[in-house]
Scaffold this active site. Structure first.
Site, PDB file in Angstrom:
ATOM      1  N   LEU A  35       0.815  -1.213   0.000  1.00  0.00           N
ATOM      2  CA  LEU A  35       0.000   0.000   0.000  1.00  0.00           C
ATOM      3  C   LEU A  35       0.854   1.270   0.000  1.00  0.00           C
ATOM      4  CD1 LEU A  35      -2.792  -1.075   2.531  1.00  0.00           C
ATOM      5  CD2 LEU A  35      -2.764  -1.304   0.026  1.00  0.00           C
ATOM      6  N   HIS A  39      -3.407   4.235  -2.592  1.00  0.00           N
ATOM      7  CA  HIS A  39      -4.424   3.452  -1.860  1.00  0.00           C
ATOM      8  C   HIS A  39      -5.014   4.295  -0.729  1.00  0.00           C
ATOM      9  CE1 HIS A  39      -1.556   0.253  -3.382  1.00  0.00           C
ATOM     10  NE2 HIS A  39      -2.698  -0.202  -3.856  1.00  0.00           N
ATOM     11  N   GLN A  63      -5.139 -12.724 -12.282  1.00  0.00           N
ATOM     12  CA  GLN A  63      -5.005 -11.568 -13.164  1.00  0.00           C
ATOM     13  C   GLN A  63      -3.574 -11.335 -13.627  1.00  0.00           C
ATOM     14  OE1 GLN A  63      -6.488  -8.865 -10.013  1.00  0.00           O
ATOM     15  NE2 GLN A  63      -5.005  -7.398 -10.806  1.00  0.00           N
ATOM     16  N   GLY A 149      -9.079   3.476  -8.284  1.00  0.00           N
ATOM     17  CA  GLY A 149      -8.236   4.600  -8.683  1.00  0.00           C
ATOM     18  C   GLY A 149      -8.291   4.838 -10.184  1.00  0.00           C
ATOM     19  N   GLN A 155      -9.559  -0.498 -15.999  1.00  0.00           N
ATOM     20  CA  GLN A 155     -10.095  -1.394 -14.963  1.00  0.00           C
ATOM     21  C   GLN A 155     -11.444  -0.878 -14.444  1.00  0.00           C
ATOM     22  OE1 GLN A 155      -7.706  -3.452 -11.797  1.00  0.00           O
ATOM     23  NE2 GLN A 155      -8.255  -1.632 -10.632  1.00  0.00           N
ATOM     24  N   VAL A 178      -3.023   9.596  -7.650  1.00  0.00           N
ATOM     25  CA  VAL A 178      -2.070  10.268  -6.762  1.00  0.00           C
ATOM     26  C   VAL A 178      -0.678  10.115  -7.377  1.00  0.00           C
ATOM     27  CG1 VAL A 178      -1.079  10.321  -4.443  1.00  0.00           C
ATOM     28  CG2 VAL A 178      -3.504   9.781  -4.763  1.00  0.00           C
ATOM     29  N   SER A 187       2.644   3.686  -7.772  1.00  0.00           N
ATOM     30  CA  SER A 187       2.302   2.307  -8.113  1.00  0.00           C
ATOM     31  C   SER A 187       3.148   1.387  -7.246  1.00  0.00           C
ATOM     32  CB  SER A 187       2.622   2.036  -9.591  1.00  0.00           C
ATOM     33  OG  SER A 187       2.640   0.645  -9.846  1.00  0.00           O
ATOM     34  N   SER A 188       2.560   0.278  -6.840  1.00  0.00           N
ATOM     35  CA  SER A 188       3.329  -0.695  -6.056  1.00  0.00           C
ATOM     36  C   SER A 188       4.545  -1.170  -6.846  1.00  0.00           C
ATOM     37  CB  SER A 188       2.440  -1.888  -5.698  1.00  0.00           C
ATOM     38  OG  SER A 188       1.265  -1.432  -5.053  1.00  0.00           O
TER      39      SER A 188
HETATM   40  P1  AMP Z   1      -3.642  -2.320  -6.673  1.00  0.00           P
HETATM   41  O1  AMP Z   1      -3.278  -2.635  -5.251  1.00  0.00           O
HETATM   42  O2  AMP Z   1      -2.501  -1.850  -7.508  1.00  0.00           O
HETATM   43  O3  AMP Z   1      -4.470  -3.399  -7.323  1.00  0.00           O
HETATM   44  O4  AMP Z   1      -4.600  -1.065  -6.586  1.00  0.00           O
HETATM   45  C1  AMP Z   1      -5.726  -1.053  -5.771  1.00  0.00           C
HETATM   46  C2  AMP Z   1      -6.519   0.177  -6.059  1.00  0.00           C
HETATM   47  O5  AMP Z   1      -5.710   1.326  -5.811  1.00  0.00           O
HETATM   48  C3  AMP Z   1      -6.968   0.259  -7.530  1.00  0.00           C
HETATM   49  O6  AMP Z   1      -8.287   0.765  -7.586  1.00  0.00           O
HETATM   50  C4  AMP Z   1      -5.980   1.229  -8.107  1.00  0.00           C
HETATM   51  O7  AMP Z   1      -6.472   1.939  -9.229  1.00  0.00           O
HETATM   52  C5  AMP Z   1      -5.755   2.167  -6.943  1.00  0.00           C
HETATM   53  N1  AMP Z   1      -4.511   2.893  -7.122  1.00  0.00           N
HETATM   54  C6  AMP Z   1      -3.271   2.375  -7.355  1.00  0.00           C
HETATM   55  N2  AMP Z   1      -2.371   3.363  -7.536  1.00  0.00           N
HETATM   56  C7  AMP Z   1      -3.049   4.529  -7.428  1.00  0.00           C
HETATM   57  C8  AMP Z   1      -2.685   5.909  -7.522  1.00  0.00           C
HETATM   58  N3  AMP Z   1      -1.440   6.289  -7.790  1.00  0.00           N
HETATM   59  N4  AMP Z   1      -3.654   6.830  -7.363  1.00  0.00           N
HETATM   60  C9  AMP Z   1      -4.934   6.464  -7.100  1.00  0.00           C
HETATM   61  N5  AMP Z   1      -5.338   5.188  -6.996  1.00  0.00           N
HETATM   62  C10 AMP Z   1      -4.411   4.232  -7.167  1.00  0.00           C
END
Ligand code: AMP
Length: 282
Positions: A35, A39, A63, A149, A155, A178, A187-188
Site C-alpha cells: 500500500l 491506496h 489476473q 483509482g 479497470q 495520486v 504504483s506498487s
Molecule cells: P492495486 O493494489 O494496484 O491493485 O490497486 C488497488 C486500487 O488502488 C486500484 O483501484 C488502483 O487503481 C488504486 N490505485 C493504485 N495506484 C493509485 C494511484 N497512484 N492513485 C490512485 N489510486 C491508485
C-alpha cells in the site's frame, strides 16, 4: 478503531452483520497490498463517504498472465496493516488463495470488448482475472460503494460494465490518480525501479502533461499528439506498448481529440510495466 483482519468470507459476514442491521453505509477498497498514498486516497475518500470502511488485500494470481510479475509482486503486510489502521479502515479482508480459488474452482467473468482492448490485448486474460476477483469480493463484502483509482482507468470501465451487466448493486466511485511530486503515478511496481529507471520513468507523466498542454493550445490531431508522446517516452529509454487517445467510455481511438477524451499509456522500463492516463481538457 484499529483495523482488524478477516481471513474468510464468514468472518467478513459476521463482522459486517451489525453494521448492515443498523443500515450503515459500507465502503469497500479492493487492493493487492504494498500500500502507498494512492491506496490511502481511496481509504480517505471511503472514510469521508461511508460509515464503515472495508479493505481487501489479495494478490490475485488469476489476473497475472506473467508468472514472473506475480512472483516479484511486492508484499509488505505489516506496513499495510498499519496504513489501514491509520487510515481508519475498520476491517481488512485478506483471504488465502485457497479460499478464493479452492480445488474445483472453474468459473470466470469475461467482460467482453472493453476488457479485450489495450491492457486486455497486451495481457491476455488479465481483465477476466480482475472481473472474477472483484465479483467475488463484492459478493462477500456487499458494499454500498466500492472505490477504484483512476490510475487503472480501463479497470474502472471493466468493473463498471460488469456491475451493470450482472446487476451487482454497488456504486463504483473513481478516485483521481495520486502522483509523486515529479508527476510519476504512484504504483506498487515503482519499488522495483532502481534510481536510474525511476528517474527515467517520469517521461510517461511528462509526455501526458505535454499532450494535455498541446491539446489545451489547440492541437487536436490524435496521431500527431500520440506520436509526440511516444517520442518523448522512447527518448527516455522506455519501451512503449501503447499511447492512444480515445473516447473515455468506449476506449475507441479518436482521430480528432475532444475535451473529455482520455490519453492512455503503457510502457516498460527494466522489465517493469507502468501505465498512466489523463483526461484531456479536464
Ligand atoms: P492495486 O493494489 O494496484 O491493485 O490497486 C488497488 C486500487 O488502488 C486500484 O483501484 C488502483 O487503481 C488504486 N490505485 C493504485 N495506484 C493509485 C494511484 N497512484 N492513485 C490512485 N489510486 C491508485
Amino acid at each position: 478503531m484499529s483495523a482488524i483482519s478477516a481471513l474468510t468470507p464468514a468472518d467478513v459476514t459476521s463482522a459486517l452483520r451489525p453494521h448492515r442491521t443498523a443500515s450503515r453505509r459500507i465502503g469497500f477498497v479492493p487492493t493487492m497490498g504494498a500500500l502507498h498514498d494512492g491506496h490511502r486516497a481511496l481509504f480517505d475518500r471511503a472514510r469521508t463517504e461511508c460509515d464503515v470502511v472495508v479493505a481487501s488485500i489479495f494478490v490475485n494470481p488469476m489476473q497475472f498472465e506473467n508468472p514472473d510479475d506475480l512472483a516479484r509482486y511486492p508484499a509488505t503486510l505489516s506496513a499495510d496493516l498499519e496504513i489501514c489502521a491509520s487510515a481508519g479502515v475498520d476491517l481488512v479482508y485478506r483471504p488465502a488463495a485457497s479460499t478464493m480459488y479452492p480445488v474445483g474452482f472453474d468459473s470466470r467473468v469475461d467482460v467482453g470488448r472493453i476488457g479485450r482492448v489495450l491492457e486486455g490485448r497486451s495481457r491476455a486474460g488479465h481483465y477476466d482475472g480482475v472481473a472474477t476477483v472483484v465479483a467475488k469480493l463484492l459478493n462477500v463484502v456487499r458494499p454500498d460503494r466500492a472505490y477504484f483509482g483512476q490510475k487503472d482507468y480501463q479497470q474502472i470501465l471493466v468493473v463498471a460494465r460488469m456491475v451493470l451487466d450482472l446487476e451487482i448493486g454497488v456504486d463504483i466511485i473513481t478516485v483521481p490518480t495520486v502522483r509523486e511530486t515529479d508527476g510519476l503515478a504512484l504504483s506498487s511496481r515503482n519499488t522495483r525501479l532502481d534510481a536510474n529507471a525511476r528517474a527515467r520513468a517520469v517521461a510517461i507523466s511528462r509526455a501526458i502533461a505535454v499532450t494535455a498542454t498541446r491539446f489545451a493550445h489547440g492541437t487536436t490531431g490524435a496521431r500527431e499528439l500520440s506520436n509526440e508522446a511516444i517520442e518523448t517516452i522512447e527518448a527516455a529509454g522506455l519501451d512503449v506498448d501503447y499511447v492512444t487517445i480515445t473516447d473515455p467510455a468506449t476506449l475507441e481511438p479518436r482521430e480528432t481529440v475532444r475535451a473529455g477524451d482520455v490519453i492512455l499509456v503503457a510502457a516498460t522500463i527494466d522489465g517493469v510495466r507502468l501505465i498512466d492516463n489523463a483526461i484531456l481538457g479536464a
